[in-house]
Design a protein around this motif. Structure first.
Motif, PDB file in Angstrom:
ATOM      1  N   GLU A  48      53.986 -18.413 -31.016  1.00 45.07           N
ATOM      2  CA  GLU A  48      53.643 -19.661 -30.762  1.00 45.07           C
ATOM      3  C   GLU A  48      54.864 -20.466 -30.579  1.00 45.07           C
ATOM      4  OE1 GLU A  48      50.154 -22.942 -30.714  1.00 45.07           O
ATOM      5  OE2 GLU A  48      50.747 -22.035 -32.538  1.00 45.07           O
ATOM      6  N   TRP A  50      56.969 -24.089 -29.674  1.00 40.45           N
ATOM      7  CA  TRP A  50      57.004 -25.728 -29.505  1.00 40.45           C
ATOM      8  C   TRP A  50      58.370 -25.863 -28.758  1.00 40.45           C
ATOM      9  CZ3 TRP A  50      60.060 -29.732 -31.914  1.00 40.45           C
ATOM     10  CH2 TRP A  50      59.340 -30.694 -31.640  1.00 40.45           C
ATOM     11  N   TRP A  78      53.034 -27.238 -27.098  1.00 41.61           N
ATOM     12  CA  TRP A  78      53.133 -25.785 -27.298  1.00 41.61           C
ATOM     13  C   TRP A  78      52.509 -24.871 -26.261  1.00 41.61           C
ATOM     14  CZ3 TRP A  78      53.750 -24.906 -32.686  1.00 41.61           C
ATOM     15  CH2 TRP A  78      54.016 -26.016 -33.580  1.00 41.61           C
ATOM     16  N   TYR A 105      59.693 -21.628 -32.745  1.00 41.95           N
ATOM     17  CA  TYR A 105      58.356 -20.616 -32.689  1.00 41.95           C
ATOM     18  C   TYR A 105      58.201 -20.240 -34.094  1.00 41.95           C
ATOM     19  CZ  TYR A 105      61.677 -16.651 -33.402  1.00 41.95           C
ATOM     20  OH  TYR A 105      62.442 -15.741 -33.799  1.00 41.95           O
ATOM     21  N   TRP A 125      46.706 -27.980 -36.701  1.00 44.00           N
ATOM     22  CA  TRP A 125      46.285 -27.082 -35.741  1.00 44.00           C
ATOM     23  C   TRP A 125      45.002 -27.269 -35.108  1.00 44.00           C
ATOM     24  CZ3 TRP A 125      50.312 -23.889 -38.466  1.00 44.00           C
ATOM     25  CH2 TRP A 125      51.303 -23.881 -37.715  1.00 44.00           C
TER      26      TRP A 125
END
Length: 187
Positions: A48, A50, A78, A105, A125
């Protein structure tokens, strides 16, 4: 000066220096050039991202080869294929850089580990996920109920910087209109 990721996280939760150092230890940084992929359809989204600096797009092609943009990702956003990331299945979308990008990431494994070891990040999150669902719901509602002109005006109001950074062809794809229609809306 605070690290930009710390500033971003602290919009939702407060952190001590030690907590942020622990969080940051789970991330890695990378730079990507314009047009470089960070994920291609068929791969597993193991990270994931950023966005520290730059702009990306997530998209797919339909059976006629037409590009459909799902999301843009700019600074402090994100981005990944969330279904692929969460389920660790093959991706249905592509993500590539519209501009040169600086990214942080976190791997799937490190995110799982971090949320188990630090409840503050689990809450962070969870909040980001709620806001993401709200944004997605609003995008779907806009596509279903608003005219192309209303969708254009809403995007311009919400993200005026996008129009300076992203080619009109990509804006048209995101709005679900032709380039010609976008030109008419722009006048």
């Amino acid at each position: 000066m605070k690290h930009p990721l710390r500033q971003h996280i602290e919009e939702l939760i407060e952190l001590t220096n030690e907590e942020f150092a622990f969080i940051l230890s789970h991330f890695e940084s990378t730079t990507k050039r314009k047009h470089q992929y960070i994920l291609q359809e068929g791969e597993i989204a193991s990270k994931e991202y950023w966005v520290v600096k730059g702009c990306l797009k997530s998209y797919f092609f339909d059976e006629h080869g037409k590009e459909h943009i799902l999301q843009f990702g700019m600074e402090n956003w994100w981005i990944t294929d969330y279904e692929s990331f969460v389920k660790q299945t093959t991706s249905k979308i592509n993500i590539d850089c519209i501009e040169d990008c600086e990214l942080l990431y976190i791997s799937y494994e490190n995110r799982e580990k971090l949320t188990k070891e630090m409840h503050k990040m689990e809450r962070f999150w969870a909040k980001k996920s709620k806001y993401g669902r709200i944004a997605l719901q609003n995008r779907i509602l806009s596509l279903l109920k608003n005219s192309s002109k209303e969708r254009y005006e809403l995007l311009l109001e919400q993200y005026p910087q996008l129009f300076q950074r992203v080619p009109k062809k990509l804006i048209a794809s995101y709005l679900g209109v032709s380039r010609e229609t976008l030109s008419r809306l722009n006048n």
